[in-house]
Design a protein around this motif. Structure first.
Motif, PDB file in Angstrom:
ATOM      1  N   ARG A 212       0.849  -1.193   0.000  1.00 43.07           N
ATOM      2  CA  ARG A 212       0.000   0.000   0.000  1.00 43.07           C
ATOM      3  C   ARG A 212       0.880   1.237   0.000  1.00 43.07           C
ATOM      4  N   ARG A 213       0.348   2.322  -0.577  1.00 45.30           N
ATOM      5  CA  ARG A 213       0.975   3.632  -0.446  1.00 45.30           C
ATOM      6  C   ARG A 213       0.020   4.511   0.359  1.00 45.30           C
ATOM      7  N   VAL A 214       0.475   4.873   1.532  1.00 51.93           N
ATOM      8  CA  VAL A 214      -0.349   5.673   2.441  1.00 51.93           C
ATOM      9  C   VAL A 214       0.168   7.110   2.395  1.00 51.93           C
ATOM     10  N   PHE A 215      -0.655   8.015   1.890  1.00 57.62           N
ATOM     11  CA  PHE A 215      -0.224   9.398   1.659  1.00 57.62           C
ATOM     12  C   PHE A 215      -0.423  10.256   2.896  1.00 57.62           C
ATOM     13  N   GLU A 216       0.468  11.217   3.039  1.00 56.83           N
ATOM     14  CA  GLU A 216       0.461  12.128   4.183  1.00 56.83           C
ATOM     15  C   GLU A 216       0.163  13.547   3.684  1.00 56.83           C
ATOM     16  N   ARG A 217      -0.478  14.335   4.547  1.00 57.30           N
ATOM     17  CA  ARG A 217      -0.836  15.712   4.205  1.00 57.30           C
ATOM     18  C   ARG A 217      -0.401  16.653   5.328  1.00 57.30           C
ATOM     19  N   ASP A 218      -0.203  17.912   4.946  1.00 56.83           N
ATOM     20  CA  ASP A 218       0.127  18.911   5.959  1.00 56.83           C
ATOM     21  C   ASP A 218      -1.164  19.479   6.562  1.00 56.83           C
ATOM     22  N   SER A 219      -1.021  20.463   7.411  1.00 61.97           N
ATOM     23  CA  SER A 219      -2.184  21.029   8.106  1.00 61.97           C
ATOM     24  C   SER A 219      -3.153  21.726   7.159  1.00 61.97           C
ATOM     25  N   HIS A 220      -2.706  22.021   5.927  1.00 64.85           N
ATOM     26  CA  HIS A 220      -3.565  22.668   4.933  1.00 64.85           C
ATOM     27  C   HIS A 220      -4.197  21.652   3.973  1.00 64.85           C
ATOM     28  N   GLY A 221      -3.920  20.362   4.190  1.00 63.64           N
ATOM     29  CA  GLY A 221      -4.495  19.324   3.345  1.00 63.64           C
ATOM     30  C   GLY A 221      -3.698  19.025   2.093  1.00 63.64           C
ATOM     31  N   LYS A 222      -2.496  19.584   1.973  1.00 65.55           N
ATOM     32  CA  LYS A 222      -1.669  19.350   0.784  1.00 65.55           C
ATOM     33  C   LYS A 222      -0.844  18.088   0.971  1.00 65.55           C
ATOM     34  N   VAL A 223      -0.782  17.245  -0.076  1.00 68.42           N
ATOM     35  CA  VAL A 223      -0.015  16.003  -0.018  1.00 68.42           C
ATOM     36  C   VAL A 223       1.473  16.329   0.103  1.00 68.42           C
ATOM     37  N   THR A 224       2.128  15.746   1.089  1.00 66.61           N
ATOM     38  CA  THR A 224       3.553  16.009   1.321  1.00 66.61           C
ATOM     39  C   THR A 224       4.436  14.782   1.088  1.00 66.61           C
ATOM     40  N   GLY A 225       3.838  13.627   0.932  1.00 62.95           N
ATOM     41  CA  GLY A 225       4.620  12.419   0.721  1.00 62.95           C
ATOM     42  C   GLY A 225       3.770  11.188   0.943  1.00 62.95           C
ATOM     43  N   PHE A 226       4.412  10.045   0.929  1.00 61.32           N
ATOM     44  CA  PHE A 226       3.685   8.805   1.209  1.00 61.32           C
ATOM     45  C   PHE A 226       4.628   7.783   1.826  1.00 61.32           C
ATOM     46  N   SER A 227       4.042   6.819   2.509  1.00 59.61           N
ATOM     47  CA  SER A 227       4.769   5.687   3.050  1.00 59.61           C
ATOM     48  C   SER A 227       4.438   4.465   2.204  1.00 59.61           C
ATOM     49  N   SER A 228       5.464   3.854   1.623  1.00 58.79           N
ATOM     50  CA  SER A 228       5.277   2.634   0.837  1.00 58.79           C
ATOM     51  C   SER A 228       5.374   1.456   1.794  1.00 58.79           C
ATOM     52  N   ARG A 229       4.225   0.827   2.107  1.00 60.12           N
ATOM     53  CA  ARG A 229       4.164  -0.180   3.161  1.00 60.12           C
ATOM     54  C   ARG A 229       3.924  -1.585   2.615  1.00 60.12           C
ATOM     55  N   ARG A 230       4.590  -2.523   3.260  1.00 57.02           N
ATOM     56  CA  ARG A 230       4.388  -3.946   2.977  1.00 57.02           C
ATOM     57  C   ARG A 230       4.528  -4.697   4.293  1.00 57.02           C
ATOM     58  N   GLU A 231       3.472  -5.444   4.662  1.00 57.35           N
ATOM     59  CA  GLU A 231       3.458  -6.188   5.929  1.00 57.35           C
ATOM     60  C   GLU A 231       3.832  -5.304   7.120  1.00 57.35           C
ATOM     61  N   GLY A 232       3.343  -4.068   7.119  1.00 59.78           N
ATOM     62  CA  GLY A 232       3.534  -3.197   8.269  1.00 59.78           C
ATOM     63  C   GLY A 232       4.851  -2.429   8.275  1.00 59.78           C
ATOM     64  N   HIS A 233       5.725  -2.695   7.307  1.00 59.00           N
ATOM     65  CA  HIS A 233       7.001  -1.987   7.227  1.00 59.00           C
ATOM     66  C   HIS A 233       6.932  -0.986   6.071  1.00 59.00           C
ATOM     67  N   GLY A 234       7.491   0.200   6.287  1.00 55.89           N
ATOM     68  CA  GLY A 234       7.342   1.232   5.262  1.00 55.89           C
ATOM     69  C   GLY A 234       8.632   1.965   4.946  1.00 55.89           C
ATOM     70  N   VAL A 235       8.705   2.449   3.692  1.00 60.57           N
ATOM     71  CA  VAL A 235       9.762   3.346   3.250  1.00 60.57           C
ATOM     72  C   VAL A 235       9.114   4.681   2.987  1.00 60.57           C
ATOM     73  N   GLU A 236       9.671   5.761   3.557  1.00 52.75           N
ATOM     74  CA  GLU A 236       9.067   7.077   3.462  1.00 52.75           C
ATOM     75  C   GLU A 236       9.548   7.824   2.211  1.00 52.75           C
ATOM     76  N   PHE A 237       8.591   8.344   1.448  1.00 53.12           N
ATOM     77  CA  PHE A 237       8.896   9.164   0.276  1.00 53.12           C
ATOM     78  C   PHE A 237       8.373  10.576   0.529  1.00 53.12           C
ATOM     79  N   LYS A 238       9.215  11.579   0.301  1.00 51.71           N
ATOM     80  CA  LYS A 238       8.811  12.977   0.445  1.00 51.71           C
ATOM     81  C   LYS A 238       8.571  13.574  -0.939  1.00 51.71           C
ATOM     82  N   LYS A 239       7.543  14.380  -1.040  1.00 49.44           N
ATOM     83  CA  LYS A 239       7.232  15.013  -2.310  1.00 49.44           C
ATOM     84  C   LYS A 239       8.228  16.155  -2.557  1.00 49.44           C
ATOM     85  N   VAL A 240       8.903  16.089  -3.720  1.00 44.82           N
ATOM     86  CA  VAL A 240       9.922  17.099  -4.021  1.00 44.82           C
ATOM     87  C   VAL A 240       9.518  18.034  -5.145  1.00 44.82           C
ATOM     88  N   SER A 241       8.488  17.670  -5.888  1.00 47.62           N
ATOM     89  CA  SER A 241       8.004  18.566  -6.953  1.00 47.62           C
ATOM     90  C   SER A 241       6.603  18.146  -7.382  1.00 47.62           C
TER      91      SER A 241
END
Length: 241
Positions: A212-241
């Protein structure tokens, strides 16, 4: 002059045929016992489970938990009222090595919860040992087979919020683009794959139901990145552009 086979050759043929028949008999017996074990697991029939389990069985269930014979055969609270479960084996294979038989198969479950139906699948291997008085299971390992979740539709504006380039490391980037009503994802410039939404901010790739890719947002609701998860373990990706 009539030719006859030597006695030794005749006896070899008889013994070989008997061995084949014995193997076939064992295969049929183990297949029956294995299905009966699945039936007992679904219904909570602990007496049948106890009859087929070796006292020192090594049993790993679909959740990765190691269970003893006592764990498996201790009566539990049972299924809630209105819940039924049936397990039907398919893809059954067996190899008999003397007093040891190794099987593999798929348990196809049909679970009714009120008027709802679920059909999860589990793949197992079992090892059975001829202990003289009976064949008993000495080892079992099961994995749950994953299926794609139902997808939900998002508006074009909602899809656009996920578009951009995300980075987990300087040489590890993911680019998400929208084409019509579809999201596409490409890792390090590779061929794009489809992304679908399970729910808002949880996306998955068809055919890869464990991730799964679980997306994160800031306090204004803008997407800032996502966590690429498999079996509860995730790699964090930050939005750069």
């Amino acid at each position: 002059m009539e030719r006859t086979l030597p006695y030794a050759m005749i006896m070899f043929a008889v013994l070989a045929t008997s061995a084949v028949h014995a193997t076939e008999d064992v295969a049929t017996k183990i297949k029956r016992q294995s299905q009966e074990f699945s039936d007992a697991s679904a219904s909570g029939d602990t007496k049948t489970l106890a009859r087929y389990l070796d006292d020192h069985v090594i049993f790993i269930n679909e959740g990765g938990d190691i269970a003893t014979k006592k764990d498996i055969t201790t009566p539990g609270p049972g299924a809630p009222k209105g819940v039924t479960n049936q397990l039907v084996q398919t893809d059954f294979n067996i190899e008999v090595h003397g007093k040891v038989a190794v099987t593999s198969f798929t348990d196809n479950a049909t679970v009714h919860v009120g008027d709802q139906t679920m059909t999860p699948r589990f793949r197992s291997t079992e090892v059975w040992l001829d202990e003289g008085d009976a064949w008993r299971m000495i080892s079992s390992q099961t994995v749950a087979l994953s299926d794609d979740p139902p997808a939900t539709s998002l508006t074009a504006g909602e899809l656009d919020q996920y578009a951009g380039t995300y980075q987990a490391a300087p040489d590890f980037t993911v680019t998400i683009t929208r084409q019509g009503s579809q999201l596409l994802s490409a890792t390090n410039g590779a061929k794009p794959t489809t992304l679908l939404a399970e729910v808002r901010d949880v996306l998955f790739t068809p055919g890869q139901p464990r991730a799964r890719r679980v997306f994160e947002r800031d306090s204004h609701g803008k997407v800032t990145g996502f966590s690429s998860r498999r079996e509860g373990h995730g790699v964090e990706f930050k939005k750069v552009s």
